[in-house]
Design an enzyme around this catalytic site. Structure first.
Site, PDB file in Angstrom:
ATOM      1  N   LYS A  56       0.815  -1.212   0.000  1.00  0.00           N
ATOM      2  CA  LYS A  56       0.000   0.000   0.000  1.00  0.00           C
ATOM      3  C   LYS A  56       0.852   1.267   0.000  1.00  0.00           C
ATOM      4  CE  LYS A  56      -1.423   1.417   3.876  1.00  0.00           C
ATOM      5  NZ  LYS A  56      -2.049   1.658   5.177  1.00  0.00           N
ATOM      6  N   THR A  57       1.832   1.353   0.901  1.00  0.00           N
ATOM      7  CA  THR A  57       2.634   2.574   1.018  1.00  0.00           C
ATOM      8  C   THR A  57       3.434   2.814  -0.253  1.00  0.00           C
ATOM      9  OG1 THR A  57       2.779   2.285   3.403  1.00  0.00           O
ATOM     10  CG2 THR A  57       4.357   3.781   2.414  1.00  0.00           C
ATOM     11  N   ASP A  63      -5.206   7.890   3.872  1.00  0.00           N
ATOM     12  CA  ASP A  63      -4.717   6.537   4.152  1.00  0.00           C
ATOM     13  C   ASP A  63      -5.559   5.919   5.273  1.00  0.00           C
ATOM     14  OD1 ASP A  63      -3.111   4.308   4.095  1.00  0.00           O
ATOM     15  OD2 ASP A  63      -1.518   5.193   5.311  1.00  0.00           O
ATOM     16  N   GLU A  64      -5.580   4.577   5.344  1.00  0.00           N
ATOM     17  CA  GLU A  64      -6.329   3.847   6.386  1.00  0.00           C
ATOM     18  C   GLU A  64      -7.776   4.347   6.469  1.00  0.00           C
ATOM     19  OE1 GLU A  64      -5.183   1.279   7.655  1.00  0.00           O
ATOM     20  OE2 GLU A  64      -3.010   1.413   7.800  1.00  0.00           O
ATOM     21  N   GLN A  70      -9.989  -4.981   7.372  1.00  0.00           N
ATOM     22  CA  GLN A  70      -9.151  -4.658   8.525  1.00  0.00           C
ATOM     23  C   GLN A  70      -9.734  -3.519   9.364  1.00  0.00           C
ATOM     24  OE1 GLN A  70      -4.691  -5.097   7.942  1.00  0.00           O
ATOM     25  NE2 GLN A  70      -5.314  -4.839   5.815  1.00  0.00           N
ATOM     26  N   ARG A 114      -0.789 -11.223  10.087  1.00  0.00           N
ATOM     27  CA  ARG A 114       0.483 -10.660  10.577  1.00  0.00           C
ATOM     28  C   ARG A 114       1.630 -11.629  10.302  1.00  0.00           C
ATOM     29  NH1 ARG A 114      -0.759  -6.427   9.654  1.00  0.00           N
ATOM     30  NH2 ARG A 114      -2.644  -7.436   8.898  1.00  0.00           N
TER      31      ARG A 114
END
Length: 683
Positions: A45-46, A224-225, A255, A614
């Site tokens: 994503k980043t 973002d998020e 998420q 994770r």
């Protein structure tokens, strides 16, 4: 932000379009109109959103017209570093990057007077809010009654963020306290964290001139998020983005795990309702986990109704299936985890930092910690006390705050007699009572000659000395070009603060620790002086308040501590580890019994999904038959979520039975050896 590797921030990397997959390239190239990027866990994503910003600048969009909003300072700093690396001629520095709160602080610093605030308004931290609420609550209840300030604070925060009322102040205690709290905050010229967004929204919605000026300045907006946004933040975004709606939001509804904190998943599920006909891109190729882990996680999350369908996949087949283990009780579960980690550390030369144990509730860490201590294994429990919660740092911050805004009663009362200067509690209480009666700040009362005549001469001299020191340094702080670090050092020397601490220390090591913290804080002020001479004291105070965030503290803990990471599933979001254990997969724990009662099982499933994703290489799930609760052994049932997992890549094993068989075999060998010894002696 892109995930933390082995508990560390990701390596910075420069890359071109050739390093992006087709979906990432689509997200980068599509710069006009509404865009929704559904970025699954570990899908780069980043990398994608920083490449998108770099591409926008390369194609001629002015960098200062691009606004990127994130949820944590760490995320915005990481993004800023990457963009600066990727954009030529230093243009990346001109892109506006920051949190929702930081954006609103800048907005309010410029326009707060339109809302009736003075320019030198202060941000109240959580502990300062609690102190104020405790004082207010004491006015409303009798000595025999109790009222939890933290719970009231939480209800006030929820009301502000959801735009709801706590009721009629004449009929509801909570509503009456909230009304008094808001009134007092106004009088103190202070805002809390929720006010920053609330007042930012009010400013944008009710003042057309401000709204159009901000829209003209920030023509391209990225968030973002996005799955973590609440209703108030969505209103801010609506006010911020006008036609032609050049807004790009990035998030993953799978998420969304902060509903209890006010996050509204409908913002991402119903994005089309806010911005018409968006271009939707799904990032599904996962660069973190193996096929067995992703296949198992996908089989779980597809059971949530109403989600935006996506299926994570990986080019990495991996070497290990997901393991699902049944253990006898929590002691055996902890013993199993600790012994396996210990063995892997020595046999595979894996550092302890490769391992993480994720749990649903903090209570679960106790038995694990006991087992790790017994084996002398290093571990870290994420979520320690904030640097800014330390006594010595709070004292200095309070002095700086009073210099900036003398009407900040909470900070003033903290330092009025710190170090000891002969202004006792009775004087402080008299001044506070006068301030309530007169409807003014304690500073105004202390400065009034009429009040000073009420107190003994010795105390009066001390009060006047305190006022003189604050005025002197406030004038210094307001002078352009003042080095705040040097000024703070001079203040500490003048008030004898270090000598006060030395006297207060019970051991030399305690004083040494305080000195180290203060030196670190002064270095932080000096660094601010170097990079931001124009922001002054107000800018520094804003910065430290905005930096004191839960997520940032969590990441500092991750990077600074060594050993196996013990962490809640909520705190693990955004992190990744080569080897992950998820103990306590039982009904009542996962999903939590409270969530079952509240009807929020879908969010619990998303939380479990976050836990599963994770893991990079190995994932072990476990549940117990018996768990100690309230000092009693209670029977447990496996989590209903375990039934939803596709078993294609899952190895199931009864660890408790295996251990019994192992013990029986050992006992049998021991018995035969003993029998042989007896027979040989008989010869």
């Amino acid at each position: 932000m892109e995930t933390l590797k082995h508990g560390h921030l990701p390596m910075k990397a420069a890359f071109g379009m050739g390093m992006l997959n087709p979906q990432q390239r689509d997200a980068v190239m599509h710069t006009e109109g509404p865009v929704l990027i559904l970025a699954g866990a570990g899908t780069g994503k980043t990398r994608t959103i920083t490449a998108r910003m770099a591409h926008m600048v390369d194609k001629g969009i002015q960098p200062e017209t691009i606004l990127a909003v994130t949820f944590t300072n760490k995320a915005s700093n990481e993004m800023r570093e990457r963009v600066i690396e990727m954009v030529a001629d230093g243009k990346g520095k001109k892109i506006v990057l920051g949190t929702f709160h930081a954006f609103c602080v800048k907005l309010l610093r410029e326009h707060a007077e339109k809302l009736g605030y003075k320019k030198n308004w202060t941000i109240y931290t959580q502990s300062e809010q609690t102190s104020l609420l405790k004082r207010i609550i004491n006015r409303f209840i009798t000595k025999d009654e109790t009222c939890d300030a933290a719970k009231v604070q939480s209800r006030i925060s929820s009301a502000k963020n959801s735009g709801t009322s706590l009721g009629d102040p004449k009929e509801s205690l909570d509503a009456a306290i909230m009304e008094a709290y808001q009134s007092e905050m106004r009088a103190l010229n202070a805002m809390d964290f929720d006010d920053l967004i609330l007042l930012g929204v009010e400013l944008m919605e009710e003042h057309e001139d401000v709204r159009f000026r901000v829209r003209d300045k920030h023509r391209y907006v990225m968030v973002d998020e996005f799955q973590d946004t609440n209703g108030l933040q969505m209103r801010l975004l609506n006010a911020l983005v006008g036609p032609p709606f050049n807004v790009c939001v990035v998030g993953d509804d799978d998420q969304s795990i902060y509903g209890w904190r006010g996050a509204d998943i409908t913002n991402i599920l119903e994005f089309e309702r806010f911005f018409p006909d968006p271009h939707i891109i799904k990032l599904e190729e996962n660069y973190r986990s193996t096929t067995p882990i992703l296949h198992t996680a996908n089989s779980l999350i597809k059971n949530n109704a109403g989600r935006r369908p996506k299926t994570l996949w990986s080019r990495n087949p991996g070497n290990d299936n997901v393991r699902l283990l049944a253990t006898e009780d929590d002691a055996q579960e902890a013993e199993m985890i600790a012994s396996e980690i210990d063995a892997a550390h020595f046999q595979e030369a894996r550092p302890f930092e490769d391992f993480a144990v994720l749990f649903r509730t903090n209570d679960q860490s106790r038995v694990l910690e006991q087992e790790f201590r017994k084996r002398k294994m290093p571990y870290r429990v994420v979520g320690s006390r904030s640097f800014f919660d330390r006594r010595e740092i709070k004292d200095i911050c309070s002095y700086l705050s009073v210099m900036h805004n003398p009407h900040d009663d909470i900070s003033l009362l903290r330092v009025l007699n710190t170090p000891l200067r002969g202004i006792g509690n009775s004087t402080a209480e008299l001044a506070r009572a006068d301030s309530v009666e007169r409807g003014c700040s304690i500073w105004v009362v202390l400065s009034d000659p009429a009040f000073q005549r009420k107190i003994p001469e010795k105390t009066r001299t001390s009060v006047q000395g305190f006022l003189h020191v604050i005025n002197k340094y406030a004038q210094s702080a307001a002078t352009p070009g003042t080095f705040l670090a040097k000024m703070t050092e001079m203040l500490l020397a003048e008030i004898g603060y270090m000598a006060y601490l030395e006297k207060a220390a019970k051991k030399p090591e305690e004083y040494a620790a305080w000195v180290t913290c203060i030196d670190s804080f002064l270095a932080q002020i000096a660094a601010y002086d170097e990079r931001n001479r124009s922001g002054g004291l107000a800018g520094f105070l804003d910065e430290i308040c905005l930096n004191d965030e839960r997520e940032d503290k969590r990441e500092e803990d991750i990077m600074q501590k060594k050993g196996v990471c013990l962490i809640t599933m909520h705190a693990s979001k955004g992190l990744e580890f080569p080897v992950v254990y998820l103990p306590g997969c039982e009904q009542g724990l996962m999903p939590h019994k409270r969530a079952v009662a509240d009807g929020s099982v879908d969010e619990e499933r998303r939380l479990f999904y976050v836990g599963l994703t994770r893991a990079m290489k190995k994932l072990t799930l476990s549940f117990v038959r018996w768990r100690m609760k309230y000092g009693e052994k209670q029977a447990q049932l496996p989590s209903a979520f375990l039934k939803e997992l596709d078993r294609t890549y899952v190895d199931e094993r009864d660890y408790a039975m295996h251990m019994k068989e192992t013990v029986s075999a050992e006992e049998n060998v021991s018995f035969i050896s003993g029998l042989r010894a007896m027979l040989s002696q008989g010869k």
